[in-house]
Design an enzyme around this catalytic site. Structure first.
Site, PDB file in Angstrom:
ATOM      1  N   CYS A  59       7.172  13.796  18.385  1.00 26.19           N
ATOM      2  CA  CYS A  59       5.340  13.020  17.995  1.00 26.19           C
ATOM      3  C   CYS A  59       4.998  14.142  17.148  1.00 26.19           C
ATOM      4  O   CYS A  59       4.278  14.512  17.112  1.00 26.19           O
ATOM      5  CB  CYS A  59       4.590  12.617  19.687  1.00 26.19           C
ATOM      6  SG  CYS A  59       5.521  11.505  20.006  1.00 26.19           S
ATOM      7  N   HIS A 304      -2.619   7.512  17.773  1.00 25.04           N
ATOM      8  CA  HIS A 304      -1.318   8.223  17.724  1.00 25.04           C
ATOM      9  C   HIS A 304      -0.361   7.664  17.084  1.00 25.04           C
ATOM     10  O   HIS A 304       0.410   6.908  17.045  1.00 25.04           O
ATOM     11  CB  HIS A 304      -1.316   8.650  18.636  1.00 25.04           C
ATOM     12  CG  HIS A 304       0.066   9.399  18.931  1.00 25.04           C
ATOM     13  ND1 HIS A 304       0.972  10.587  18.378  1.00 25.04           N
ATOM     14  CD2 HIS A 304       0.993   9.633  20.313  1.00 25.04           C
ATOM     15  CE1 HIS A 304       1.516  11.024  18.725  1.00 25.04           C
ATOM     16  NE2 HIS A 304       2.349  10.744  19.725  1.00 25.04           N
TER      17      HIS A 304
END
Length: 356
Positions: A59, A304
């Site tokens: 991420c 996200h």
């Protein structure tokens, strides 16, 4: 998406060509069947002969790509490069996305035992609530502020207000994490041009860029509630920038879950241990607060798209520092801190940005 973001960034930076392309991505090989994104994006941009590399730091991939661009320019290897974070997550089943996100955790110790990222963060939040004698409502402010800031962001996934009552009454996902403790995933891309010589009068400078890693699994850490990599990367990035923590005008944390925002505030030193929620209430994390957070909605409300998130954070910080944040514009900010996590803060990339 990546090419469109790059083209817009190049127009904004007033450059026609770059010496290298760094692409941050986590899941393309599984979701789209395309794992070699560097030359794909470079060729579409018309720079097929330049250096082109894909960067995967889970991420934190977008932030890691920007760090590689920074290092390439700072070392003198290249003059002007572009870093883009991109992720395509829609059109894929929820179970597959959950599995792919979990691949950023420790497969042997966590994933094989059916741990998901929601589950791992739920364990952290449960431990935090118990250790510091808090209740779920103490975390409501983080969701409330992120959603309020997302209202003016056209790229945000969740442009709706969240009141304390809505926060407390929403659906439970993995106790004690409920729906508004979690960020939404989605598609997205964001790009940054890094150059020795700016063609803009209001260019933003990268004063600090540090990446630090921790153990991949939570169980191997001496204290799971202390994000060592976040602490060290923040400390070292500030040292590079010759700045103190109290000089930071706003902070873009990796707020994939409300518990991670709290742990980030404490690891970086903004709040004392166990007082991250108190800091949000008393110092203020809203746009007029003592330390504004997630000024465009953050992961929590902007969304996200994992490989793109770290680049989004830097782009949004640049917009603030250049006075281009629209209704969410802060009052003359000069120094920003961005921090991106891969896994449960197993990889942490921190940048200090300063108005030129």
């Amino acid at each position: 998406m990546a090419v469109e973001a790059c083209r817009r960034a190049m127009v904004d930076a007033r450059v026609d060509a770059v010496d290298a392309v760094f692409v941050g991505n986590m899941m393309a090989s599984e979701i789209t069947g395309q794992s070699h994104l560097g030359p794909l994006v470079a060729a579409e941009l018309g720079d097929g002969g330049c250096e082109s590399v894909m960067v995967n730091a889970a991420c934190a991939s977008g932030a890691a790509a920007i760090r590689q661009a920074y290092l390439a320019v700072a070392s003198g290897e290249h003059d002007t490069v572009i870093a883009v974070g991109v992720e395509k997550m829609t059109g894929t089943g929820r179970s597959q996305i959950t599995r792919l996100l979990a691949s950023a955790a420790d497969y042997e110790r966590e994933v094989k035992n059916h741990a998901s990222f929601v589950g791992l963060n739920a364990l952290l939040m449960q431990r935090y609530l118990h250790q510091y004698h808090l209740e779920r409502h103490d975390f409501a402010k983080f969701a409330e502020v992120a959603h309020e800031n997302a209202l003016a962001n056209p790229n945000a996934r969740l442009r709706e207000r969240v009141t304390p009552q809505i926060y407390l009454n929403c659906r439970m996902v993995s106790d004690p994490i409920a729906l508004f403790d979690c960020c939404p995933t989605g598609d997205g891309a964001a790009a940054v041009v890094v150059s020795k010589r700016s063609r803009r009068k209001n260019a933003v400078h990268i004063r600090g860029s540090v990446s630090v890693s921790d153990t991949l699994s939570l169980q191997e850490r001496g204290d799971p509630l202390w994000l060592r990599a976040a602490e060290e990367s923040c400390r070292d990035a500030l040292r590079q920038a010759n700045r103190e923590l109290n000089e930071i005008d706003f902070f873009e944390p990796h707020d994939a879950f409300t518990i991670m925002t709290v742990l980030s505030l404490e690891a970086c030193g903004f709040a004392e241990r166990g007082r991250g929620t108190e800091f949000a209430r008393e110092v203020g994390i809203h746009l007029k607060g003592g330390l504004p957070l997630c000024t465009a909605g953050g992961l929590k409300a902007r969304g996200h798209p994992v490989g793109a998130t770290g680049a989004y954070q830097v782009v949004e910080a640049v917009q603030q520092l250049r006075g281009e944040a629209g209704p969410n514009q802060l009052d003359s900010p000069s120094v920003a801190l961005t921090q991106s996590f891969g896994g449960t803060a197993a990889t942490v990339v921190t940048h200090v940005l300063e108005r030129g």
